[in-house]
Design an enzyme around this catalytic site. Structure first.
Site, PDB file in Angstrom:
ATOM      1  CB  CYS A 104     -53.093  26.422 -14.969  1.00  0.00           C
ATOM      2  SG  CYS A 104     -52.761  26.149 -13.505  1.00  0.00           S
ATOM      3  CG  HIS A 106     -57.398  23.627 -14.514  1.00  0.00           C
ATOM      4  ND1 HIS A 106     -56.836  23.282 -15.501  1.00  0.00           N
ATOM      5  CD2 HIS A 106     -56.653  23.803 -13.626  1.00  0.00           C
ATOM      6  CE1 HIS A 106     -55.263  23.308 -15.341  1.00  0.00           C
ATOM      7  NE2 HIS A 106     -55.427  23.670 -13.946  1.00  0.00           N
ATOM      8  CD  GLU A 159     -59.309  23.173 -18.298  1.00  0.00           C
ATOM      9  OE1 GLU A 159     -59.405  24.401 -17.857  1.00  0.00           O
ATOM     10  OE2 GLU A 159     -58.121  22.799 -17.759  1.00  0.00           O
TER      11      GLU A 159
HETATM   12  N1  GLN Z   1     -47.133  24.242 -13.184  1.00  0.00           N
HETATM   13  C1  GLN Z   1     -47.895  25.310 -12.762  1.00  0.00           C
HETATM   14  C2  GLN Z   1     -48.159  25.263 -11.265  1.00  0.00           C
HETATM   15  O1  GLN Z   1     -48.040  24.110 -10.583  1.00  0.00           O
HETATM   16  C3  GLN Z   1     -49.268  25.259 -13.421  1.00  0.00           C
HETATM   17  C4  GLN Z   1     -50.035  24.234 -13.272  1.00  0.00           C
HETATM   18  C5  GLN Z   1     -51.119  23.934 -14.153  1.00  0.00           C
HETATM   19  O2  GLN Z   1     -51.023  24.475 -15.445  1.00  0.00           O
HETATM   20  N2  GLN Z   1     -52.057  23.058 -13.879  1.00  0.00           N
HETATM   21  O3  GLN Z   1     -48.424  26.170 -10.987  1.00  0.00           O
END
Ligand code: GLN
Length: 541
Positions: free
Chosen positions: A386, A512, A514
């Site tokens: 992310c 994600h 994970e």
């Molecule tokens: N802050 C980033 C976004 O909103 C990444 C979010 C995250 O890592 N879950 O896109």
């Protein structure tokens, strides 16, 4: 009660918080599942936030996202990892969500002029939500973890709801397991039962008599102590269960099996004990976990690293992937605030792989970017999740594409090169709770990419939690220099994965992974990343 009525087990906690109700509930569920029952677990949290999505990770640990896009408590991650099932919005309820429903109904005029009160209106809504997963025949057993500690003011409506359900459900459909602590007083060299006696008294004052007592302890409980607990707490002596401190959270189901917890639960619920629990895969996992033949060190670069719970699912995914590779993975936490171009070699030089973590906001960003530059240039396996993927894109834009001020518009709204930008659909949203791109989305992988070789499938689904996204305007520039999109969301044409061609392992994912790694089904990307770290250690350095 109907024939396909599920059984309900309520797990309450006494004496102190952090006893591991989540791990206990997941372990009990695992034993029942291993005996062939269909089991799910839900958690009721006593705070006023409608969900934990708006909570700082320092406050509450990781926010776990389900397939249907609910932002939930991290215990749901344990439930999914242990059971290999999917949970949903319905599996995590907060006081805030309960009140929101009741207040909305009041505003709609549904209470027909009545005074709306904690009892019965709030407790009725709690009961409705406690029962809902057990309706429709999907589950034989629903385990409900009641958050908080007995005696807390804010837990009272939950305890009252459970008390009422005991009578509504009837004997063989209801069970209350009380998880408590037996402290060891070093000076007296003695285990003490008094705090447990008091917490059971407190439960009794609320009208609930525990059926089973599960005792967290550092030392084994002898017969005499069990008898004493049974006598003072009105439970059968065989229903006093020891939950000894374990080396790994994944030992807990087997420890509870030794105590015959599953048999006691089934006999109290009048369910058949026909087959022995089949824990073959689980035991294989544990044996690989405990007998590693290799060792790697992986850096976890993030800004919440002081709190282990903030990256819970990532840490657990490494445990699963390590076991799959028969490799002990030592995760070295690195605070991104303290990394810069001058010290990066010292900090990362010894590592066999680096994962840059998800996150929000500006703090520690330059440290993450410096770490990524170092691993990219030194062929150290890299995995970005992310925000970690977004930082990899920014680093590549700045240092390879020579777009000096490239950034994500989350960090620099005025950048000339917004290589990561807010998604179109996000631009008009102002409310913070539950408004990100959340939950499961499709991703189509391109053949001839490393990611495709890892998944061995063209269409995958993964879970998301973000507002920003790779800016497609720049895709050609990136691809011309060797960083390419390995997967896109086919419905919206959003880049979900970026990888480097000329690097042993350099993969950044917008989702994600994970959140989907399970004990009995480790996530392929984590397995491949650990493998790459092993190869780097053995050959690459
Ligand atoms: N802050 C980033 C976004 O909103 C990444 C979010 C995250 O890592 N879950 O896109």
């Amino acid at each position: 009660m109907k024939n396909n009525q599920a059984r309900y087990i309520f797990v309450t906690g006494g004496v102190t918080s952090s006893l591991g109700k989540g791990i206990f509930s997941a372990s009990l569920a695992k034993l029942l599942q291993a005996r062939g029952f269909k089991v799910t677990i839900q958690k009721f949290d006593p705070y006023i936030n409608v969900d934990p999505g708006t909570l700082n990770p320092y406050e509450h640990g990781e926010c776990y996202v389900t397939e249907d896009g609910a932002e939930t408590d991290l215990d749901l991650g344990h439930y999914e990892r242990y059971l290999g099932i999917e949970t949903s919005q319905a599996n995590n309820v907060t006081t805030g969500a309960v009140y929101q429903t009741v207040i909305n109904r009041e505003r709609a005029g549904d209470y027909l002029g009545k005074t709306v009160q904690v009892i019965p209106h709030i407790t009725d809504e709690i009961q409705r939500r406690m029962l809902v997963l057990g309706e429709g025949g999907k589950f034989d057993i629903v385990i409900t973890e009641v958050g908080g500690t007995v005696g807390d003011i804010e837990s009272l409506p939950y305890i009252e709801a459970v008390r009422q359900l005991k009578w509504k459900l009837g004997e063989k459909y209801f069970l209350n397991i009380h998880l408590t602590l037996i402290p060891f007083l070093a000076s007296a060299h003695e285990l003490k039962t008094k705090p447990t006696q008091h917490s059971v008294k407190m439960l009794l004052e609320s009208g609930l008599q525990p059926d089973i007592l599960v005792c967290r302890t550092e030392h084994h409980l002898n017969k005499e102590l069990r008898r004493k607990l049974a006598l003072f707490c009105n439970v059968n002596v065989n229903a006093v269960i020891e939950a000894i401190d374990a080396e790994s959270i994944y030992d807990v189901p087997l420890n509870l099996l030794k105590e015959d917890l599953d048999e006691i639960v089934l006999s109290k619920l009048k369910l058949p004990k026909s087959s022995e629990p089949d824990l073959t895969t689980w035991k294989n996992f544990l044996s690989r976990l405990k007998n590693p033949t290799e060792f790697v060190q992986i850096g976890l670069v993030g800004k919440y690293v002081e709190l282990q719970d903030a990256y819970k699912s990532i840490l657990e995914s490494f445990i699963h992937a390590g076991a799959a590779n028969e490799c002990k993975v030592k995760v070295v936490s690195l605070q991104s605030d303290f990394i810069d171009a001058n010290n990066v070699a010292d900090k990362l030089g010894e590592l066999d792989g680096v994962l840059v973590a998800p996150g929000f906001g500006d703090r520690g960003i330059e440290g993450k970017i410096a770490a990524i530059k170092y691993v990219r240039e030194n062929n150290i396996p890299f995995f970005g999740i992310c925000l970690g993927m977004q930082c990899a894109v920014v680093e590549f834009a700045r240092n390879i594409l020579k777009m000096k001020d490239a950034h994500s518009t989350e960090m620099n709204i005025k950048t000339k090169h917004p290589v990561i930008d807010m998604m179109e659909e996000q631009k008009s949203i102002t409310a913070k709770g539950g408004t990100m791109r959340l939950g499961s989305y499709d991703c189509r992988l391109f053949k001839k990419t490393k990611t495709f070789d890892i998944y061995k499938s063209q269409l995958i689904t993964e879970r998301h939690r973000h507002r920003y996204e790779f800016n497609n305007k720049y895709l050609k520039d990136f691809e011309s220099k060797g960083m390419s999109a390995a997967g896109i969301n086919p419905q919206q044409n959003l880049v979900e994965i970026m990888e480097l061609k000329d690097h042993p392992f350099f993969i950044g994912v917008q989702f994600h992974p994970e959140l989907k790694s399970k004990v009995e089904k480790p996530h392929p990307l984590f397995v491949a990343f650990v493998k790459a770290a092993m190869e780097y250690k053995n050959e690459g350095k």
